[in-house]
Design a protein around this motif. Sequence first.
Motif, PDB file in Angstrom:
ATOM      1  N   ALA A   1       1.754   3.711  -6.490  1.00  0.00           N
ATOM      2  CA  ALA A   1       0.782   4.253  -5.534  1.00  0.00           C
ATOM      3  C   ALA A   1       1.501   4.783  -4.299  1.00  0.00           C
ATOM      4  N   VAL A   2       0.883   5.773  -3.663  1.00  0.00           N
ATOM      5  CA  VAL A   2       1.420   6.383  -2.451  1.00  0.00           C
ATOM      6  C   VAL A   2       0.470   6.101  -1.296  1.00  0.00           C
ATOM      7  N   LEU A   3       1.012   5.509  -0.249  1.00  0.00           N
ATOM      8  CA  LEU A   3       0.304   5.388   1.016  1.00  0.00           C
ATOM      9  C   LEU A   3       0.859   6.501   1.890  1.00  0.00           C
ATOM     10  N   THR A   4      -0.007   7.233   2.550  1.00  0.00           N
ATOM     11  CA  THR A   4       0.483   8.368   3.319  1.00  0.00           C
ATOM     12  C   THR A   4      -0.212   8.503   4.656  1.00  0.00           C
ATOM     13  N   ASP A   5       0.553   8.933   5.622  1.00  0.00           N
ATOM     14  CA  ASP A   5       0.021   9.312   6.913  1.00  0.00           C
ATOM     15  C   ASP A   5      -0.809  10.583   6.727  1.00  0.00           C
ATOM     16  N   LEU A   6      -1.645  10.908   7.695  1.00  0.00           N
ATOM     17  CA  LEU A   6      -2.493  12.094   7.603  1.00  0.00           C
ATOM     18  C   LEU A   6      -1.878  13.291   8.333  1.00  0.00           C
ATOM     19  N   ASP A   7      -1.881  13.232   9.659  1.00  0.00           N
ATOM     20  CA  ASP A   7      -1.492  14.387  10.470  1.00  0.00           C
ATOM     21  C   ASP A   7      -0.008  14.702  10.374  1.00  0.00           C
TER      22      ASP A   7
ATOM     23  N   ILE B   1      -1.607   7.949 -10.291  1.00  0.00           N
ATOM     24  CA  ILE B   1      -0.992   7.412  -9.072  1.00  0.00           C
ATOM     25  C   ILE B   1      -1.971   7.607  -7.915  1.00  0.00           C
ATOM     26  N   PRO B   2      -2.598   6.510  -7.456  1.00  0.00           N
ATOM     27  CA  PRO B   2      -3.519   6.645  -6.337  1.00  0.00           C
ATOM     28  C   PRO B   2      -2.804   7.019  -5.047  1.00  0.00           C
ATOM     29  N   VAL B   3      -3.493   7.802  -4.220  1.00  0.00           N
ATOM     30  CA  VAL B   3      -3.005   8.184  -2.902  1.00  0.00           C
ATOM     31  C   VAL B   3      -4.010   7.640  -1.888  1.00  0.00           C
ATOM     32  N   VAL B   4      -3.522   6.836  -0.941  1.00  0.00           N
ATOM     33  CA  VAL B   4      -4.374   6.260   0.093  1.00  0.00           C
ATOM     34  C   VAL B   4      -3.837   6.688   1.456  1.00  0.00           C
ATOM     35  N   VAL B   5      -4.696   7.266   2.271  1.00  0.00           N
ATOM     36  CA  VAL B   5      -4.306   7.687   3.610  1.00  0.00           C
ATOM     37  C   VAL B   5      -4.344   6.477   4.541  1.00  0.00           C
ATOM     38  N   VAL B   6      -3.254   6.277   5.268  1.00  0.00           N
ATOM     39  CA  VAL B   6      -3.157   5.203   6.255  1.00  0.00           C
ATOM     40  C   VAL B   6      -2.883   5.887   7.593  1.00  0.00           C
ATOM     41  N   SER B   7      -3.925   5.942   8.430  1.00  0.00           N
ATOM     42  CA  SER B   7      -3.851   6.732   9.655  1.00  0.00           C
ATOM     43  C   SER B   7      -4.224   5.912  10.881  1.00  0.00           C
ATOM     44  N   ASN B   8      -3.607   6.250  11.994  1.00  0.00           N
ATOM     45  CA  ASN B   8      -3.975   5.632  13.264  1.00  0.00           C
ATOM     46  C   ASN B   8      -5.219   6.279  13.873  1.00  0.00           C
ATOM     47  N   ASN B   9      -5.678   7.365  13.288  1.00  0.00           N
ATOM     48  CA  ASN B   9      -6.871   8.049  13.786  1.00  0.00           C
ATOM     49  C   ASN B   9      -8.118   7.219  13.545  1.00  0.00           C
TER      50      ASN B   9
ATOM     51  N   VAL C   1       4.513   0.191  -4.147  1.00  0.00           N
ATOM     52  CA  VAL C   1       3.943   1.182  -3.237  1.00  0.00           C
ATOM     53  C   VAL C   1       5.034   1.769  -2.355  1.00  0.00           C
ATOM     54  N   VAL C   2       4.738   2.941  -1.815  1.00  0.00           N
ATOM     55  CA  VAL C   2       5.645   3.586  -0.873  1.00  0.00           C
ATOM     56  C   VAL C   2       4.797   4.190   0.243  1.00  0.00           C
ATOM     57  N   MET C   3       5.315   4.183   1.454  1.00  0.00           N
ATOM     58  CA  MET C   3       4.653   4.803   2.596  1.00  0.00           C
ATOM     59  C   MET C   3       5.350   6.103   2.916  1.00  0.00           C
ATOM     60  N   VAL C   4       4.569   7.181   3.016  1.00  0.00           N
ATOM     61  CA  VAL C   4       5.106   8.501   3.344  1.00  0.00           C
ATOM     62  C   VAL C   4       4.582   8.909   4.719  1.00  0.00           C
ATOM     63  N   GLY C   5       5.469   9.383   5.571  1.00  0.00           N
ATOM     64  CA  GLY C   5       5.029   9.825   6.889  1.00  0.00           C
ATOM     65  C   GLY C   5       6.061  10.688   7.574  1.00  0.00           C
ATOM     66  N   ASP C   6       5.629  11.336   8.654  1.00  0.00           N
ATOM     67  CA  ASP C   6       6.505  12.251   9.387  1.00  0.00           C
ATOM     68  C   ASP C   6       7.081  11.644  10.666  1.00  0.00           C
ATOM     69  N   GLN C   7       6.722  10.394  10.966  1.00  0.00           N
ATOM     70  CA  GLN C   7       7.208   9.775  12.201  1.00  0.00           C
ATOM     71  C   GLN C   7       7.936   8.462  11.917  1.00  0.00           C
TER      72      GLN C   7
END
Length: 175
Positions: free
Chosen positions: A29-35, A62-70, A112-118
């Motif tokens: 599964a992929v956990l991903t940031d949004l912005d 492969i599920p994708v779940v958005v994990v956002s601070n928004n 799982v893995v976390m994907v993000g730009d920060q």
Amino acid sequence: MFSNYKPTWMVDAIYQITPLQLKKMGIKAVLTDLDNTLIAWNNPDGTQELLNWILEMKNAGIPVVVVSNNKSSRVKRAIQQFELDYVARALKPFARGIRSAQKKLNLSNDEVVMVGDQIMTDIRGANRAGIRSILVKPIVDTDGWNTQINRFFERKIMRSLVKKHPEMKWRGGLE
């Protein structure tokens, strides 16, 4: 000194991450940031490339779940057309939101893995949660005012990390 901010991988864009690459790494599964990871922060509608990537993940199971601070209303509006699950107000760099998403999926840290730009929020949060991470380049060069502050510090941290870990290089995928 900044090892808590070190990503497992650095990939040019989330769209270059394939189901085959993930499966080879045992990731389910992929956990991903949004912005600036999935969508440009100032364009909540996304792109055809994003839609294609999400469909590729779904077709591979492969599920994708958005994990956002928004806040929830912002995240829901941005991803409703993609039919993705999400965790809003994740409070990254703390692990709470990441662990909440992981719990929804009922998967172990290795799956799982976390994907993000920060590195200061996404990567630090993943490291705190004990999961692997993928740093991607921001989709657009501009940021909201609050992210601009983080970017200033991220440049200093990245310089230090790359100096200490010369293997840290941008790649076109996980391999």
